[in-house]
Design a protein around this motif. Structure first.
Motif, mmCIF file in Angstrom:
data_model
loop_
_atom_site.group_PDB
_atom_site.id
_atom_site.type_symbol
_atom_site.label_atom_id
_atom_site.label_comp_id
_atom_site.label_asym_id
_atom_site.label_seq_id
_atom_site.Cartn_x
_atom_site.Cartn_y
_atom_site.Cartn_z
ATOM 1 N N ALA A 67 0.822 -1.209 0.000
ATOM 2 C CA ALA A 67 0.000 0.000 0.000
ATOM 3 C C ALA A 67 0.855 1.257 0.000
ATOM 4 O O ALA A 67 0.477 2.280 -0.600
ATOM 5 C CB ALA A 67 -0.926 -0.010 1.219
ATOM 6 N N GLN A 68 2.016 1.196 0.642
ATOM 7 C CA GLN A 68 2.875 2.376 0.736
ATOM 8 C C GLN A 68 3.397 2.815 -0.623
ATOM 9 O O GLN A 68 3.606 4.012 -0.865
ATOM 10 C CB GLN A 68 4.038 2.088 1.690
ATOM 11 N N ARG A 69 3.627 1.874 -1.506
ATOM 12 C CA ARG A 69 4.163 2.235 -2.825
ATOM 13 C C ARG A 69 3.210 3.174 -3.549
ATOM 14 O O ARG A 69 3.636 4.142 -4.199
ATOM 15 C CB ARG A 69 4.411 0.974 -3.643
ATOM 16 N N ALA A 70 1.932 2.905 -3.431
ATOM 17 C CA ALA A 70 0.953 3.796 -4.077
ATOM 18 C C ALA A 70 0.795 5.092 -3.295
ATOM 19 O O ALA A 70 0.698 6.181 -3.870
ATOM 20 C CB ALA A 70 -0.392 3.075 -4.189
ATOM 21 N N TRP A 71 0.808 4.986 -1.977
ATOM 22 C CA TRP A 71 0.640 6.164 -1.119
ATOM 23 C C TRP A 71 1.765 7.160 -1.335
ATOM 24 O O TRP A 71 1.538 8.386 -1.315
ATOM 25 C CB TRP A 71 0.592 5.703 0.329
ATOM 26 N N VAL A 82 12.850 11.084 1.167
ATOM 27 C CA VAL A 82 12.036 9.965 0.700
ATOM 28 C C VAL A 82 11.541 9.174 1.911
ATOM 29 O O VAL A 82 12.250 9.046 2.916
ATOM 30 C CB VAL A 82 12.838 9.052 -0.255
ATOM 31 N N PRO A 83 10.321 8.652 1.867
ATOM 32 C CA PRO A 83 9.789 7.936 3.018
ATOM 33 C C PRO A 83 10.588 6.679 3.335
ATOM 34 O O PRO A 83 11.170 6.048 2.445
ATOM 35 C CB PRO A 83 8.354 7.602 2.607
ATOM 36 N N LEU A 96 1.841 11.253 6.818
ATOM 37 C CA LEU A 96 1.982 12.459 5.996
ATOM 38 C C LEU A 96 3.329 12.525 5.301
ATOM 39 O O LEU A 96 3.468 13.221 4.289
ATOM 40 C CB LEU A 96 1.757 13.694 6.869
ATOM 41 N N ALA A 97 4.317 11.807 5.816
ATOM 42 C CA ALA A 97 5.623 11.749 5.156
ATOM 43 C C ALA A 97 5.659 10.712 4.036
ATOM 44 O O ALA A 97 6.688 10.558 3.380
ATOM 45 C CB ALA A 97 6.710 11.427 6.188
ATOM 46 N N GLY A 98 4.557 10.001 3.828
ATOM 47 C CA GLY A 98 4.484 9.048 2.726
ATOM 48 C C GLY A 98 4.707 7.610 3.102
ATOM 49 O O GLY A 98 4.863 6.751 2.233
#
Length: 529
Positions: A71-75, A158-159, A185-187
């Motif tokens: 999910a983080q890759r898209a976020w 970068v997150p 909020l930082a991704g």
């Protein structure tokens, strides 16, 4: 009890039905075949069971992290504006639904309602702050390159990827959600380890965040024992945010270090408060009572050591005793009680052990010093001790309860040296009418934050400034710029143009070195870097 929401059977709010709990529990990341014993906590107000929550196994943690990573890759590709909208929507929902979470926090922790409300106010401030400031804190930064004019350099953030947040029971909303918001909020994606005592509060917040628009897999919640589930989180994520004891923090840091994974740790404290000769004694006593007994003393920044100039010692003590005796103990779901319950029988036993040990070795109880089963099974009176000596456990060990020790210091003494005793360095307080001298003393105190004419809230509530510890009180900071940048890595992007860095194919290395040395000397004369 004073609220109609409370059932006749105990402290459970009537609106917290089994169906509501089941809806929250859908956020527990359960995927594996193993089914550990479910978690049931006990309400401090009456020791009745709260609600059963499913527990996770290590394979559930691994699955949660894998889902969060996807999910983080898209976020990470979403805009800052989109993330901001979700954080502000959560902010608005939190304020509208706060009566629900206030009930939950009180039910699970036993704290007074005002102290529960402080968690709501702090989380709202954090959501609003980072929603507005995240883009600024994380903005790319242009810097001068190796060769001015020819090397173009940009530093970007970068997150980290998946952040693990392990939060304690004493502030289940503030510490459970306040660290999650800047990470998102930082991704990043987040996997939270809920404390077994207060899992419902965190699950309520997760449900609210979904209503605000956060994707399901982006913030996962795991439950169960810290030794099993917490360890699995540390062993799987890309960054760890831990709040808890110093002993456990060391273990978390060691495990993270073996994987070369960063960690932010807010740990224990034995926080000092200094009352100078020129202090406003009435204000200092009132502020000390708040700093010592808020949240029933169960907060990492609460005051436990009070150093008072000998010339104002008696007047300060008498006023502090008056203020302390006026505090109202109660297990009410409204604002009529000042002090709530301790959270567990173990916490009550720890407080009693410190006081009994001190009294047995010669300390004197000025006020308090006893449990109050007539109010509730885990209530303990706000307590002031005098005559505490280094051979007593309460002298240097963190009590984490409503107990403070009062020490006079001589006119020619150094209160800063007293404040710096021990290995902790989380929070400190100075009371003085001389602002300049107070600031000078503050700079000498080894502590992550120093409050002047306030106990602890001024620094902790200033979310644009970092909050954290020194020494055995931890590493890293929450709040402010560092509170969000810690969830990112710095990446340098450098572009070279026109000329290569080094000798060209048509020139010798020796010639290149001579010319470069001349340029270095020129830059030095011009004052460039």
């Amino acid at each position: 009890m004073t609220r109609e929401q409370l059932t006749a059977a105990g402290s459970r709010p009537a609106w917290v039905t089994d169906e509501v709990v089941a809806r929250w529990c859908r956020w527990v990341a359960r995927h594996g075949a193993a089914e550990p014993e479910p978690v049931t906590a006990f309400a401090p107000f009456d020791l009745s069971p709260t609600a059963t929550v499913p527990a996770c196994a290590p394979e559930d943690v691994a699955s949660a992290v894998a889902g969060a990573r996807e999910a983080q890759r898209a976020w990470a590709t979403t805009s800052a504006a989109h993330r901001r909208e979700i954080a502000l929507a959560f902010h608005d929902l939190l304020l509208r639904r706060q009566e629900q979470v206030l009930d939950l926090i009180q039910w699970e922790t036993g704290k007074a309602r005002y102290h529960a409300w402080q968690e709501v106010a702090q989380v709202a401030a954090i959501a609003r702050h980072y929603a507005r400031r995240a883009r600024h804190y994380l903005a790319p930064r242009r810097v001068r390159g190796m060769v001015p004019g020819l090397t173009k350099v940009r530093e970007v953030r970068v997150p980290k990827g998946v952040v693990g947040v392990i939060s304690p029971w004493n502030y289940p909303l503030y510490l459970g959600v306040g660290d999650v918001l800047p990470a998102l909020l930082a991704g990043n994606a987040v996997v939270s380890k809920a404390d077994s005592q207060t899992a419902l509060t965190l699950l309520w917040a997760r449900d609210l965040m979904a209503e605000a628009g956060l994707p399901d897999d982006l913030w996962r919640v795991v439950t169960g024992s810290g030794s099993v589930v917490g360890t699995a989180v540390v062993d799987a994520v890309d960054f760890v945010c831990f709040t808890g004891s110093t002993a456990t923090g060391r273990t978390v840091a060691e495990r993270a270090a073996r994987r070369l994974v960063g960690a932010s740790l807010e740990l224990g404290g034995k926080n000092p408060l200094i009352v100078r000769e020129d202090a406003d004694v009435t204000a200092a006593a009132a502020g000390t009572a708040v700093a010592a007994f808020a949240n029933t003393g169960q907060m990492c920044v609460h005051v436990e050591r009070v150093y008072v100039h000998e010339r104002v010692h008696d007047a300060f003590r008498d006023e502090l005793v008056r203020v302390t005796r006026a505090l109202r103990l109660g297990r009410t779901y409204d604002y009529s009680s000042d002090i709530g319950s301790l959270v567990s029988p173990a916490q009550l036993a720890a407080v009693e052990a410190h006081v009994d040990d001190a009294v047995g070795k010669g300390a004197r109880v000025v006020v308090g010093g006893r449990a109050r089963p007539d109010v509730g099974p885990l209530f303990y009176e706000p307590t002031i001790l005098e005559g505490v000596t280094p051979d007593m456990a309460v002298f240097a060990e963190e009590t984490f309860g409503p107990v403070i020790s009062l020490y006079p210091y001589a006119a020619d003494g150094d209160p800063v040296a007293l404040a710096n005793l021990g290995t902790y360095g989380l929070s400190a307080s100075i009371w003085s009418r001389d602002s300049r001298e107070a600031h000078r003393l503050a700079g000498r105190i080894r502590s992550g934050s120093v409050n002047i004419n306030d106990g602890a809230a001024a620094a902790a509530g200033s979310v644009e400034a970092g909050m954290g510890g020194m020494g055995d009180s931890g590493l890293g900071r929450r709040h402010g710029a560092e509170g969000i940048r810690k969830y990112t890595d710095s990446q340098t992007i450098a572009a070279q143009r026109l000329l290569p860095l080094g000798p060209s194919p048509k020139s010798s290395a020796g010639g290149f070195v001579r010319r470069t040395n001349q340029q270095l000397a020129l830059l030095r004369r011009l004052g460039v870097r």
